[in-house]
Write an enzyme that holds these catalytic residues in place. Structure first.
Site, PDB file in Angstrom:
ATOM      1  N   ARG A   1       0.812  -1.221   0.000  1.00 36.56           N
ATOM      2  CA  ARG A   1       0.000   0.000   0.000  1.00 36.56           C
ATOM      3  C   ARG A   1       0.839   1.262   0.000  1.00 36.56           C
ATOM      4  NH1 ARG A   1      -4.523  -2.008  -1.890  1.00 36.56           N
ATOM      5  NH2 ARG A   1      -5.365  -3.672  -0.586  1.00 36.56           N
TER       6      ARG A   1
ATOM      7  N   HIS B   1     -12.927 -12.301  -1.533  1.00 35.16           N
ATOM      8  CA  HIS B   1     -13.380 -10.943  -1.786  1.00 35.16           C
ATOM      9  C   HIS B   1     -14.646 -10.931  -2.637  1.00 35.16           C
ATOM     10  CE1 HIS B   1      -9.082 -10.615  -0.894  1.00 35.16           C
ATOM     11  NE2 HIS B   1      -9.382  -9.434  -0.387  1.00 35.16           N
TER      12      HIS B   1
ATOM     13  N   ASP C   1     -11.267 -10.293   8.967  1.00 40.67           N
ATOM     14  CA  ASP C   1     -10.887  -9.747   7.677  1.00 40.67           C
ATOM     15  C   ASP C   1     -11.915  -8.658   7.353  1.00 40.67           C
ATOM     16  OD1 ASP C   1      -9.674  -9.338   5.222  1.00 40.67           O
ATOM     17  OD2 ASP C   1      -9.592 -11.459   4.703  1.00 40.67           O
TER      18      ASP C   1
END
Length: 443
Positions: A167, A271, A344
């Site tokens: 990131r 996801h 998560d």
């Protein structure tokens, strides 16, 4: 899977262990709830008839900073402490329409002041990352906003695994990812890379990294873990994970092993779907558990749950994030972990399919989670947990347990402050030399 804003989908391998979606990808209800007040009702009795929290050892100040802080917090603020959220924008005082849509206030500082979350996680796609000086100023401004609005300090984290998931890629030393480190066969490399990463995060005012990945990648078709794991051998992965935890701690940064009970044998990305792993308990103990055992033995601060179903570990069909049998039964009781359990990201499809966003937060707490990561609708999730405590579905004693774990983590890693940033220290010659050495060893 994380997305670049306005819907450009990233490659599946760039999916992270604590991902989110772009502003356009999750519809939000209008936020009109008032800022949390400092008043609280008397605690509802536990359904099991447990004593009220005022009589709980977890709630009594025992001289420690975490205990004293907990004792001074309202119920509403204790519930808020469970949430780690995303804020939009490069500066604590910079207005963003995304913050207005989701939180009813414009700036990151106002979000922190209004909701008093336990943590903030930074993302490049949320506009949080442009330069080292900017990130250091942002983290400082967010901590100052928290200090002026509540008893507990703000924990700032990031998803900096290195390799595919980086990131802070434009700012920090370029370091090898887990599979490259694993290929060297030397645990010292895992420790050194984690120590460099941790040192640079601290220079930016970041105190927690959602790393290392503790999954054993035994499925070559795995679309979400792959090279993010140290390898496919449980014993070797365990040694690397333990060394990485040591490295983060040597730098003074909290580490999070992920994704429990193991995400390495999936062909579905959590996801976008809900993976099912058919390992028996015997297989799980042999294949998936060793790296998490190693992380615990090395004192890992937190362990992140996976949005995966393991029917032979829990026949209910619940994903691990919502499973008391997995988070409490296996992680707490069998493995003996008493640190922080983080979910998560709660905006991922793997955990949102069966329940609404409010109920998911409640069930995660009931399962044993302490940190509720990135709820897609914070006001709704916060109010749902608060209402569950008031109704007695969740006891306040249970909330106290989670908040105390979080506060102790913050105290242990220096989050109560002061925190001094040094953005000019990034990419030092010593750090670049370590990166060069490990890349060379990886071939």
């Amino acid at each position: 899977m994380p997305r670049i804003r306005h819907g450009v989908v990233m490659l599946a391998l760039l999916a992270t262990g604590c991902s989110s979606v772009s502003p356009a990808a999750v519809s939000q209800t209008s936020v009109s709830s008032a800022a949390p007040s400092s008043s609280e009702p008397s605690a509802a009795p536990s359904p099991s008839g447990a004593e009220s929290p005022s009589a709980s050892p977890e709630a009594r100040p025992s001289g420690g900073r975490a205990e004293r802080t907990l004792a001074a917090m309202s119920l509403r603020d204790k519930v808020a402490q469970l949430f780690t959220i995303v804020v939009w924008g490069p500066k604590a005082g910079a207005a963003s329409k995304e913050n207005e849509a989701r939180y009813g206030v414009a700036t990151p500082a106002e979000v922190v002041q209004k909701f008093r979350p336990g943590g903030v996680i930074l993302f490049d796609w949320a506009g949080n990352v442009s330069s080292a000086g900017q990130v250091a100023a942002l983290t400082t401004g967010l901590r100052e906003a928290a200090a002026g609005s509540g008893e507990a300090p703000l924990m700032i984290g990031v998803d900096q695994e290195n390799g595919l998931v980086s990131r802070l890629k434009p700012l920090v030393t370029k370091l090898p990812g887990a599979s490259q480190i694993g290929a060297t066969g030397k645990t010292a490399n895992a420790r050194d890379v984690a120590k460099v990463t941790g040192a640079e995060l601290r220079d930016l005012g970041i105190s927690l990294d959602f790393a290392p990945v503790a999954d054993v990648n035994i499925n070559p078709r795995n679309p979400v873990i792959g090279p993010r794991a140290y390898g496919s051998d449980p014993t070797k992965v365990a040694a690397m994970v333990g060394a990485a935890v040591d490295g983060f701690h040597a730098a003074g940064v909290a580490s999070v092993a992920k994704h429990f009970p193991g995400h390495g044998d999936t062909s579905v990305d959590s996801h976008s779907g809900l993976p099912v792993i058919t390992h028996s308990k015997t297989q799980w103990r042999k294949l998936d558990a060793p790296p998490f055992r190693a992380a615990i033995e090395h004192g890992v601060d937190a362990i992140m749950s996976a949005h995966v179903v393991m029917p032979k570990l829990d026949p209910s069909g619940e994903p691990a994030t919502l499973s008391p049998r997995i988070l409490t039964g296996l992680l707490r009781e069998e493995l003996g972990f008493d640190g922080v359990i983080s979910t998560d990201a709660l905006d991922m499809a793997g955990v949102r399919k069966k329940y609404g966003d409010a109920e998911v937060a409640v069930r995660a707490v009931l399962a044993g989670a302490d940190i509720l990561l990135m709820p897609p609708n914070l006001p709704k999730a916060h109010d749902a947990v608060l209402d569950a405590v008031k109704s007695g579905r969740i006891s306040e004693r249970r909330i106290d347990e989670s908040v105390l774990r979080i506060l102790r983590l913050k105290d242990r890693r220096g989050v109560f402050g002061p925190i001094r940033t040094d953005p000019g220290a990034l990419r030092s010659a010593a750090h670049l030399e370590i990166a060069h050495r490990v890349f060379a060893a990886a071939g």
